[in-house]
Design a protein around this motif. Structure first.
Motif, PDB file in Angstrom:
ATOM      1  N   VAL A 222       0.847  -1.208   0.000  1.00 14.03           N
ATOM      2  CA  VAL A 222       0.000   0.000   0.000  1.00 14.03           C
ATOM      3  C   VAL A 222       0.876   1.249   0.000  1.00 14.03           C
ATOM      4  O   VAL A 222       0.633   2.209  -0.742  1.00 14.03           O
ATOM      5  N   LEU A 223       1.935   1.259   0.825  1.00 14.82           N
ATOM      6  CA  LEU A 223       2.819   2.421   0.849  1.00 14.82           C
ATOM      7  C   LEU A 223       3.612   2.551  -0.453  1.00 14.82           C
ATOM      8  O   LEU A 223       3.828   3.676  -0.945  1.00 14.82           O
ATOM      9  N   GLU A 224       4.028   1.429  -1.016  1.00 14.02           N
ATOM     10  CA  GLU A 224       4.743   1.487  -2.299  1.00 14.02           C
ATOM     11  C   GLU A 224       3.876   2.117  -3.377  1.00 14.02           C
ATOM     12  O   GLU A 224       4.351   2.948  -4.166  1.00 14.02           O
ATOM     13  N   GLU A 225       2.592   1.753  -3.397  1.00  9.61           N
ATOM     14  CA  GLU A 225       1.688   2.337  -4.382  1.00  9.61           C
ATOM     15  C   GLU A 225       1.469   3.824  -4.109  1.00  9.61           C
ATOM     16  O   GLU A 225       1.386   4.638  -5.033  1.00  9.61           O
ATOM     17  N   GLY A 226       1.372   4.188  -2.826  1.00 10.65           N
ATOM     18  CA  GLY A 226       1.239   5.596  -2.494  1.00 10.65           C
ATOM     19  C   GLY A 226       2.407   6.412  -3.012  1.00 10.65           C
ATOM     20  O   GLY A 226       2.225   7.498  -3.582  1.00 10.65           O
ATOM     21  N   LYS A 227       3.623   5.885  -2.842  1.00  9.98           N
ATOM     22  CA  LYS A 227       4.796   6.593  -3.349  1.00  9.98           C
ATOM     23  C   LYS A 227       4.767   6.659  -4.872  1.00  9.98           C
ATOM     24  O   LYS A 227       5.138   7.686  -5.464  1.00  9.98           O
ATOM     25  N   ARG A 228       4.323   5.582  -5.524  1.00  6.57           N
ATOM     26  CA  ARG A 228       4.257   5.582  -6.986  1.00  6.57           C
ATOM     27  C   ARG A 228       3.319   6.664  -7.479  1.00  6.57           C
ATOM     28  O   ARG A 228       3.551   7.279  -8.534  1.00  6.57           O
ATOM     29  N   GLN A 229       2.246   6.905  -6.716  1.00  6.33           N
ATOM     30  CA  GLN A 229       1.276   7.938  -7.087  1.00  6.33           C
ATOM     31  C   GLN A 229       1.667   9.325  -6.572  1.00  6.33           C
ATOM     32  O   GLN A 229       0.886  10.274  -6.680  1.00  6.33           O
ATOM     33  N   GLY A 230       2.851   9.422  -5.987  1.00  4.22           N
ATOM     34  CA  GLY A 230       3.348  10.717  -5.569  1.00  4.22           C
ATOM     35  C   GLY A 230       2.765  11.244  -4.276  1.00  4.22           C
ATOM     36  O   GLY A 230       2.811  12.446  -4.009  1.00  4.22           O
ATOM     37  N   ARG A 231       2.260  10.339  -3.439  1.00  2.00           N
ATOM     38  CA  ARG A 231       1.657  10.770  -2.176  1.00  2.00           C
ATOM     39  C   ARG A 231       2.654  10.637  -1.022  1.00  2.00           C
ATOM     40  O   ARG A 231       3.518   9.759  -1.039  1.00  2.00           O
ATOM     41  N   PRO A 232       2.536  11.477   0.007  1.00 11.30           N
ATOM     42  CA  PRO A 232       3.392  11.341   1.184  1.00 11.30           C
ATOM     43  C   PRO A 232       3.056  10.066   1.948  1.00 11.30           C
ATOM     44  O   PRO A 232       1.885   9.677   2.052  1.00 11.30           O
ATOM     45  N   THR A 233       4.084   9.410   2.482  1.00 16.47           N
ATOM     46  CA  THR A 233       3.889   8.135   3.164  1.00 16.47           C
ATOM     47  C   THR A 233       4.527   8.182   4.549  1.00 16.47           C
ATOM     48  O   THR A 233       5.575   8.789   4.762  1.00 16.47           O
ATOM     49  N   LEU A 234       3.882   7.474   5.476  1.00 16.65           N
ATOM     50  CA  LEU A 234       4.297   7.462   6.876  1.00 16.65           C
ATOM     51  C   LEU A 234       4.228   6.030   7.396  1.00 16.65           C
ATOM     52  O   LEU A 234       3.212   5.353   7.210  1.00 16.65           O
ATOM     53  N   ALA A 235       5.284   5.552   8.036  1.00 17.68           N
ATOM     54  CA  ALA A 235       5.313   4.217   8.648  1.00 17.68           C
ATOM     55  C   ALA A 235       5.360   4.359  10.155  1.00 17.68           C
ATOM     56  O   ALA A 235       6.139   5.155  10.694  1.00 17.68           O
ATOM     57  N   ILE A 236       4.538   3.552  10.836  1.00 14.84           N
ATOM     58  CA  ILE A 236       4.534   3.472  12.292  1.00 14.84           C
ATOM     59  C   ILE A 236       4.856   2.019  12.640  1.00 14.84           C
ATOM     60  O   ILE A 236       4.057   1.115  12.363  1.00 14.84           O
ATOM     61  N   THR A 237       6.034   1.783  13.225  1.00 19.71           N
ATOM     62  CA  THR A 237       6.514   0.414  13.401  1.00 19.71           C
ATOM     63  C   THR A 237       7.474   0.329  14.572  1.00 19.71           C
ATOM     64  O   THR A 237       8.076   1.336  14.966  1.00 19.71           O
ATOM     65  N   ASN A 238       7.631  -0.872  15.100  1.00 20.45           N
ATOM     66  CA  ASN A 238       8.591  -1.103  16.172  1.00 20.45           C
ATOM     67  C   ASN A 238       9.974  -1.449  15.633  1.00 20.45           C
ATOM     68  O   ASN A 238      10.909  -1.621  16.409  1.00 20.45           O
ATOM     69  N   ASP A 239      10.100  -1.551  14.307  1.00 22.22           N
ATOM     70  CA  ASP A 239      11.373  -1.933  13.686  1.00 22.22           C
ATOM     71  C   ASP A 239      11.745  -0.906  12.626  1.00 22.22           C
ATOM     72  O   ASP A 239      11.231  -0.923  11.504  1.00 22.22           O
ATOM     73  N   GLY A 240      12.649  -0.009  12.993  1.00 24.45           N
ATOM     74  CA  GLY A 240      13.054   1.045  12.072  1.00 24.45           C
ATOM     75  C   GLY A 240      13.866   0.576  10.893  1.00 24.45           C
ATOM     76  O   GLY A 240      14.127   1.364   9.972  1.00 24.45           O
ATOM     77  N   SER A 241      14.276  -0.708  10.880  1.00 24.13           N
ATOM     78  CA  SER A 241      15.017  -1.260   9.745  1.00 24.13           C
ATOM     79  C   SER A 241      14.157  -2.184   8.884  1.00 24.13           C
ATOM     80  O   SER A 241      14.682  -2.882   8.019  1.00 24.13           O
TER      81      SER A 241
END
Length: 344
Positions: A104-123
């Motif tokens: 979902v985030l990959e597609e958001g970036k492809r469409q030029g939208r800002p993306t945000l990840a909330i996760t316990n693993d920064g890598s």
């Protein structure tokens, strides 16, 4: 020796303290850097999806942004991505490993939208995909059932709500959370004995509404994955639209009913359910509705409504832990589950 699950439940005030120290300024800066957007599209699964459900209420109420929950299988199974015009794309995942959330985030970036990840693993792959990464700082969660990562995700949702609201009082209220959580866990100590009553429970209903609609689903999930009870979650409004017909004498019904905008509706439902013979277990700070319960699960008083889901879930976690033990089950090894779940 206590289980990993118990250790992690009782570590949550410290986890939230650390998260607030590490991410309050960062999230304020991220909010300032985001380009304009009209709505938020959130991709998540499991407990992370329940944190997203909380955001469906907190972010529109406090910031005015409409929230849509993504259907990740559109991207991975149907290969038909929706238009994301004017959206902020958010992925929430404890591990950051699930391919469908990443897609979902990959597609958001492809469409030029800002993306945000909330996760316990920064890598993680999710973090690597996003423009902005918010880490949970919860440390490794060794128990399979999510507890500290769920409340950390809620705290991140709350930090964004506070930052977008422009009201400095919201940030001040957030700083009280760790102490309120400690009080709640102390008040939940009697549940170790009360859980025995429900040792042979095989089905129940969990009901919440508004901000605590998310709590009903997260509590129900903890009961299912730890105790194997078929717990079905509803809003009080939806429950009246048909499912209330299933209530019979002795059916355990959990009501998440802190003093908030939904309280009067929940109190009316409690009285109705009691007349129908249901056995009520009530999470609230209000004696009026606690008095309707066979098993009251008390909360500290005067918790701001928008913060109540992070305290209301704690008695649910504690009860699920002790019910698991009463059933002779291992809380750290739920059958058929793994810590990291990767779905397509």
């Amino acid at each position: 020796m206590s289980s990993l699950l118990e250790q992690e439940i009782y570590s949550q005030p410290e986890v939230i303290t650390h998260l607030l120290e590490q991410e309050t300024e960062h999230i304020t800066n991220v909010v300032a850097q985001l380009p304009p957007f009209d709505y938020v599209l959130i991709a998540a699964r499991g407990s992370s999806d329940h944190a997203a459900t909380y955001a469906k209420y907190a972010w529109p109420i406090m910031a005015g942004y409409p929230i849509a929950l993504a259907a990740p299988s559109l991207h991975t199974l149907y290969h038909k991505a929706p238009h994301m015009r004017n959206a902020l794309i958010v992925g929430i995942s404890q591990s950051g490993q699930s391919p469908d959330i990443v897609a979902v985030l990959e597609e958001g970036k492809r469409q030029g939208r800002p993306t945000l990840a909330i996760t316990n693993d920064g890598s993680s792959p999710l973090a690597a995909t996003a423009d902005h990464v918010i880490e949970l700082h919860a440390g490794r969660e060794r128990s399979v059932a999510a507890t500290k990562t769920y409340t950390a995700q809620l705290a991140v949702m709350m930090l964004f709500a506070a930052a977008w609201s422009g009201n400095p009082q919201r940030m001040t209220e957030l700083q009280r959370l760790p102490e309120i959580m400690r009080q709640t866990l102390e008040m939940s100590a009697p549940l170790a004995q009360r859980a025995e009553r429900y040792r042979y429970m095989d089905q129940c209903v969990v009901i919440g509404r508004g901000y605590n609609y998310a709590t009903a689903f997260e509590f129900g999930l903890k009961l299912k994955e730890l105790t194997y009870v078929m717990a079905t979650s509803y809003s009080s409004a939806d429950f009246r639209h048909g499912p209330i017909a299933t209530v019979d004498t002795g059916l355990p019904v959990f009501l998440v009913a802190p003093r908030d905008a939904t309280y009067d509706d929940m109190l009316d439902l409690a009285r109705d359910l009691k007349q129908r013979g249901a056995e009520l277990l009530v999470i609230s700070e209000e004696q009026e509705i606690l008095s309707q319960a066979t098993t009251p699960l008390a909360l500290p008083p005067a918790v701001p409504e928008w913060l109540s889901p992070i305290t209301a879930i704690l008695p649910g976690q504690v009860l699920a832990l002790h019910l698991t033990l009463a059933k002779g089950l291992d809380p750290d090894v739920p059958r058929g589950l793994q810590k990291v779940t990767r779905t397509l």
